[in-house]
Design a protein around this motif. Sequence first.
Motif, short mmCIF file in Angstrom:
data_model
loop_
_atom_site.label_atom_id
_atom_site.label_comp_id
_atom_site.label_asym_id
_atom_site.label_seq_id
_atom_site.Cartn_x
_atom_site.Cartn_y
_atom_site.Cartn_z
N CYS A 24 0.94 -1.04 -0.22
CA CYS A 24 -0.25 -0.34 -0.66
C CYS A 24 0.76 1.49 -0.22
CB CYS A 24 -0.60 -0.37 1.20
SG CYS A 24 -1.92 -1.83 1.38
N THR A 55 -11.78 -7.47 -1.87
CA THR A 55 -12.58 -6.41 -0.36
C THR A 55 -11.61 -7.66 0.59
OG1 THR A 55 -14.73 -7.12 -2.18
CG2 THR A 55 -14.88 -7.50 1.00
N ALA A 58 -8.84 -4.57 1.43
CA ALA A 58 -10.00 -3.64 1.76
C ALA A 58 -9.69 -3.54 3.45
CB ALA A 58 -10.98 -3.14 0.79
N ARG A 59 -10.98 -4.58 3.54
CA ARG A 59 -11.07 -5.03 4.85
C ARG A 59 -10.01 -4.70 6.08
NH1 ARG A 59 -11.35 -9.03 7.76
NH2 ARG A 59 -11.70 -10.48 6.19
N CYS A 61 -7.10 -3.56 5.47
CA CYS A 61 -6.23 -2.53 5.72
C CYS A 61 -6.79 -1.54 6.53
CB CYS A 61 -5.71 -2.00 4.02
SG CYS A 61 -4.78 -2.84 2.92
N ASP A 62 -8.41 -1.50 6.49
CA ASP A 62 -9.46 -0.87 7.21
C ASP A 62 -8.71 -0.82 8.64
OD1 ASP A 62 -11.29 0.84 8.56
OD2 ASP A 62 -12.30 -0.64 8.01
N GLN A 66 -6.34 1.52 9.21
CA GLN A 66 -6.90 2.33 9.05
C GLN A 66 -6.89 3.02 8.13
OE1 GLN A 66 -5.59 1.41 12.68
NE2 GLN A 66 -7.28 0.39 12.62
N THR A 68 -7.68 3.38 3.82
CA THR A 68 -8.45 3.50 2.33
C THR A 68 -8.01 2.78 1.64
OG1 THR A 68 -9.78 5.75 2.23
CG2 THR A 68 -11.14 4.01 3.65
N ILE A 69 -7.95 2.32 0.04
CA ILE A 69 -7.12 2.26 -0.29
C ILE A 69 -8.00 1.85 -2.04
CG2 ILE A 69 -5.88 0.54 0.88
CD1 ILE A 69 -7.20 -1.99 -0.03
N THR A 98 -5.59 5.71 -0.49
CA THR A 98 -6.59 7.14 -0.50
C THR A 98 -7.00 7.99 0.91
OG1 THR A 98 -9.11 5.48 0.14
CG2 THR A 98 -7.55 5.65 -2.51
N LEU A 101 -7.17 7.32 8.40
CA LEU A 101 -8.47 7.19 9.06
C LEU A 101 -7.57 7.05 10.85
CD1 LEU A 101 -10.59 4.47 7.21
CD2 LEU A 101 -10.56 7.14 7.28
#
Length: 161
Positions: A24, A55, A58-59, A61-62, A66, A68-69, A98, A101
């Motif tokens: 990332c 998916t 993305a989950r 990474c969050d 924390q 978003t990609i 992107t 958080l």
Amino acid sequence: MTTFRWITTPLPAHLPVRQVYGFCFDDTGRVLLREDAGRYGLPGGKPEPGEDAPTTLARECDEESQITIGPPRYLGYQEVTEDGQPPYAQLRYATRITAFLERRPDPDTGRVYGRLLTPLNKAPALLNWGIDGLLQSADAVHAARELGLDPTTEREDTWRN
């Protein structure tokens, strides 16, 4: 004994995916490493039932870092064989961060991991993945360039709170 083999062809249909990880990149071309008690890894983890690989990435990474990609680009997979068991795959993607958080604990472990942004050329040593880590990082360089980034520019490490 566990063996790892880096492969850049499409994933064979018969090979199960047990983990999905991402290189990332921030806007300067540095890669995010998740730090846990002095050990480094890429953001990622295990797919949940019914989840596709993007998916899952993305989950994870969050949850772990924390962030978003953007849309991930497939790099390849690491074929893993453990003690004579059938092999499985750890997928690798490259993507652009992107947003960063607010920090919060990982729902699986309850820990808040460190977020180190480091130049890609430093990542293989921190990850300690040997030759396969070097090969993956080399493939990530090409993907980062496709994302409009220059991961070869020397930058300082930055801890992101």
